[in-house]
Design a protein around this motif. Structure first.
Motif, PDB file in Angstrom:
ATOM      1  N   VAL A  13      10.329   1.918  11.659  1.00  0.00           N
ATOM      2  CA  VAL A  13      10.443   1.633  10.237  1.00  0.00           C
ATOM      3  C   VAL A  13       9.162   2.133   9.587  1.00  0.00           C
ATOM      4  O   VAL A  13       8.076   1.603   9.859  1.00  0.00           O
ATOM      5  N   THR A  14       9.265   3.167   8.756  1.00  0.00           N
ATOM      6  CA  THR A  14       8.086   3.719   8.094  1.00  0.00           C
ATOM      7  C   THR A  14       7.590   2.744   7.030  1.00  0.00           C
ATOM      8  O   THR A  14       8.358   2.283   6.200  1.00  0.00           O
ATOM      9  N   LEU A  15       6.292   2.433   7.100  1.00  0.00           N
ATOM     10  CA  LEU A  15       5.666   1.522   6.139  1.00  0.00           C
ATOM     11  C   LEU A  15       4.843   2.266   5.095  1.00  0.00           C
ATOM     12  O   LEU A  15       4.725   1.810   3.956  1.00  0.00           O
ATOM     13  N   ALA A  16       4.261   3.405   5.490  1.00  0.00           N
ATOM     14  CA  ALA A  16       3.428   4.173   4.554  1.00  0.00           C
ATOM     15  C   ALA A  16       3.376   5.627   4.982  1.00  0.00           C
ATOM     16  O   ALA A  16       3.413   5.935   6.175  1.00  0.00           O
ATOM     17  N   ARG A  17       3.277   6.497   4.011  1.00  0.00           N
ATOM     18  CA  ARG A  17       2.978   7.911   4.246  1.00  0.00           C
ATOM     19  C   ARG A  17       1.474   8.038   4.062  1.00  0.00           C
ATOM     20  O   ARG A  17       0.899   7.409   3.165  1.00  0.00           O
ATOM     21  N   LEU A  18       0.847   8.845   4.895  1.00  0.00           N
ATOM     22  CA  LEU A  18      -0.611   8.959   4.865  1.00  0.00           C
ATOM     23  C   LEU A  18      -1.007  10.351   4.413  1.00  0.00           C
ATOM     24  O   LEU A  18      -0.509  11.352   4.936  1.00  0.00           O
ATOM     25  N   ARG A  19      -1.921  10.389   3.447  1.00  0.00           N
ATOM     26  CA  ARG A  19      -2.478  11.655   2.955  1.00  0.00           C
ATOM     27  C   ARG A  19      -3.979  11.522   2.965  1.00  0.00           C
ATOM     28  O   ARG A  19      -4.542  10.699   2.254  1.00  0.00           O
ATOM     29  N   GLY A  20      -4.623  12.299   3.791  1.00  0.00           N
ATOM     30  CA  GLY A  20      -6.071  12.280   3.825  1.00  0.00           C
ATOM     31  C   GLY A  20      -6.659  11.045   4.476  1.00  0.00           C
ATOM     32  O   GLY A  20      -7.851  10.780   4.332  1.00  0.00           O
ATOM     33  N   ALA A  21      -5.856  10.276   5.175  1.00  0.00           N
ATOM     34  CA  ALA A  21      -6.380   9.097   5.877  1.00  0.00           C
ATOM     35  C   ALA A  21      -7.121   9.571   7.120  1.00  0.00           C
ATOM     36  O   ALA A  21      -6.590  10.341   7.919  1.00  0.00           O
ATOM     37  N   ARG A  61       0.528  -4.278   3.358  1.00  0.00           N
ATOM     38  CA  ARG A  61       0.316  -3.165   2.429  1.00  0.00           C
ATOM     39  C   ARG A  61      -1.045  -3.209   1.755  1.00  0.00           C
ATOM     40  O   ARG A  61      -1.120  -3.276   0.539  1.00  0.00           O
ATOM     41  N   ALA A  62      -2.099  -3.140   2.505  1.00  0.00           N
ATOM     42  CA  ALA A  62      -3.441  -3.110   1.908  1.00  0.00           C
ATOM     43  C   ALA A  62      -4.442  -2.678   2.972  1.00  0.00           C
ATOM     44  O   ALA A  62      -4.192  -2.787   4.162  1.00  0.00           O
ATOM     45  N   GLY A  63      -5.573  -2.207   2.498  1.00  0.00           N
ATOM     46  CA  GLY A  63      -6.697  -1.955   3.386  1.00  0.00           C
ATOM     47  C   GLY A  63      -6.714  -0.632   4.104  1.00  0.00           C
ATOM     48  O   GLY A  63      -7.438  -0.479   5.078  1.00  0.00           O
ATOM     49  N   LEU A  64      -5.944   0.344   3.622  1.00  0.00           N
ATOM     50  CA  LEU A  64      -5.957   1.655   4.270  1.00  0.00           C
ATOM     51  C   LEU A  64      -5.978   2.731   3.196  1.00  0.00           C
ATOM     52  O   LEU A  64      -4.978   2.995   2.527  1.00  0.00           O
ATOM     53  N   SER A  65      -7.146   3.349   3.043  1.00  0.00           N
ATOM     54  CA  SER A  65      -7.305   4.415   2.066  1.00  0.00           C
ATOM     55  C   SER A  65      -6.444   5.611   2.469  1.00  0.00           C
ATOM     56  O   SER A  65      -6.375   5.982   3.639  1.00  0.00           O
ATOM     57  N   GLY A  66      -5.774   6.199   1.490  1.00  0.00           N
ATOM     58  CA  GLY A  66      -4.925   7.365   1.744  1.00  0.00           C
ATOM     59  C   GLY A  66      -3.491   6.995   2.066  1.00  0.00           C
ATOM     60  O   GLY A  66      -2.672   7.881   2.323  1.00  0.00           O
ATOM     61  N   ALA A  67      -3.160   5.690   2.031  1.00  0.00           N
ATOM     62  CA  ALA A  67      -1.795   5.256   2.324  1.00  0.00           C
ATOM     63  C   ALA A  67      -0.980   5.197   1.032  1.00  0.00           C
ATOM     64  O   ALA A  67      -1.434   4.654   0.030  1.00  0.00           O
ATOM     65  N   ARG A  68       0.203   5.775   1.059  1.00  0.00           N
ATOM     66  CA  ARG A  68       1.171   5.633  -0.023  1.00  0.00           C
ATOM     67  C   ARG A  68       2.281   4.742   0.537  1.00  0.00           C
ATOM     68  O   ARG A  68       3.125   5.170   1.320  1.00  0.00           O
ATOM     69  N   TRP A  69       2.230   3.465   0.170  1.00  0.00           N
ATOM     70  CA  TRP A  69       3.080   2.439   0.763  1.00  0.00           C
ATOM     71  C   TRP A  69       4.523   2.587   0.282  1.00  0.00           C
ATOM     72  O   TRP A  69       4.780   2.783  -0.889  1.00  0.00           O
ATOM     73  N   ILE A  70       5.438   2.450   1.226  1.00  0.00           N
ATOM     74  CA  ILE A  70       6.865   2.488   0.924  1.00  0.00           C
ATOM     75  C   ILE A  70       7.257   1.156   0.285  1.00  0.00           C
ATOM     76  O   ILE A  70       6.817   0.100   0.724  1.00  0.00           O
ATOM     77  N   ASP A  71       8.095   1.211  -0.724  1.00  0.00           N
ATOM     78  CA  ASP A  71       8.590  -0.002  -1.363  1.00  0.00           C
ATOM     79  C   ASP A  71       9.425  -0.778  -0.332  1.00  0.00           C
ATOM     80  O   ASP A  71      10.288  -0.194   0.331  1.00  0.00           O
ATOM     81  N   PRO A  72       9.189  -2.083  -0.186  1.00  0.00           N
ATOM     82  CA  PRO A  72       9.936  -2.872   0.813  1.00  0.00           C
ATOM     83  C   PRO A  72      11.451  -2.788   0.656  1.00  0.00           C
ATOM     84  O   PRO A  72      12.170  -2.907   1.650  1.00  0.00           O
ATOM     85  N   ASP A  73      11.949  -2.557  -0.551  1.00  0.00           N
ATOM     86  CA  ASP A  73      13.393  -2.400  -0.743  1.00  0.00           C
ATOM     87  C   ASP A  73      13.919  -1.149  -0.039  1.00  0.00           C
ATOM     88  O   ASP A  73      15.130  -1.027   0.172  1.00  0.00           O
ATOM     89  N   ASN A  74      13.039  -0.229   0.298  1.00  0.00           N
ATOM     90  CA  ASN A  74      13.449   1.024   0.935  1.00  0.00           C
ATOM     91  C   ASN A  74      13.173   1.067   2.438  1.00  0.00           C
ATOM     92  O   ASN A  74      13.384   2.105   3.070  1.00  0.00           O
ATOM     93  N   TYR A  75      12.712  -0.040   3.019  1.00  0.00           N
ATOM     94  CA  TYR A  75      12.520  -0.069   4.472  1.00  0.00           C
ATOM     95  C   TYR A  75      13.881   0.067   5.152  1.00  0.00           C
ATOM     96  O   TYR A  75      14.859  -0.584   4.769  1.00  0.00           O
ATOM     97  N   HIS A  76      13.927   0.884   6.182  1.00  0.00           N
ATOM     98  CA  HIS A  76      15.153   1.084   6.943  1.00  0.00           C
ATOM     99  C   HIS A  76      14.799   1.680   8.302  1.00  0.00           C
ATOM    100  O   HIS A  76      13.677   2.158   8.507  1.00  0.00           O
TER     101      HIS A  76
END
Length: 178
Positions: free
Chosen positions: A121-129, A22-37
């Motif tokens: 398993v979605t890790l991040a939603r991307l906006r403007g990446a 969860r780092a190093g990607l501008s525009g990423a809105r990281w999913i909370d690990p408790d919500n990984y599925h």
């Protein structure tokens, strides 16, 4: 009306490992690990009767437990990346469980899913990446592969109508046979 979907939970140890990405990607809105599925079947907003019928049909599923593993990271969206995810290795057990969830949805009167199923398993939603930044990120994190983990149940989640990423509430759980 609840917004429902069925899923396989990601073990805490694997979620913690994934959270290290969860780092190093501008525009990423990281999913909370408790919500990984791993979504099996999205149902959407349904009335109480449909929710009850779907839950009942899910309870009739009788399949054996199986192992899964994650293998590699990727993104959805091509030139307009919209999500970063971990791929799921092919699995006969997963495919059987997905088909059973589809049958349960049909029995409850839920329309067929319009999209092809792609287990992830979605890790991040991307906006403007920028696509080049996403490609560099994927190259930089390397090829990730998890140890196999046992799938001994699946769950029915509800969520609020939001942008995504939770919070999710387990409404029911359904064990798989040993």
């Amino acid at each position: 009306m609840p917004r429902l979907f069925t899923a396989i939970e990601i073990p805490t140890s694997l979620a913690q490992r994934l959270s290290l990405l969860r780092a190093g990607l501008s525009g990423a809105r990281w999913i909370d690990p408790d919500n990984y599925h791993l979504t099996l079947r999205f149902i959407g907003d349904v009335d109480g009767i449909t929710a009850r019928d779907f839950t009942h049909a899910l309870g009739e599923i009788d399949l054996p437990s199986f192992d899964l593993r994650l293998e590699g990271l990727d993104s959805f969206g091509g030139r307009k990346p919209r999500a970063l995810f971990a791929r799921v290795a092919p699995s006969e057990g997963l495919e059987a469980l997905r088909r059973a969830n589809d049958r349960a949805a049909r029995e409850a009167g839920v329309p067929p899913e319009g999209r092809n199923y792609m287990p992830h398993v979605t890790l991040a939603r991307l906006r403007g990446a920028h696509p080049d930044a996403v490609a560099r990120y994927l190259e930089g994190v390397g090829w990730m592969q998890s140890q196999p983990f046992a799938v001994e149940r699946f769950v029915l989640y509800s969520s609020r109508n939001s942008i995504g990423g939770g919070p999710y509430v387990i409404e029911a759980e359904f064990p798989l046979s040993a």
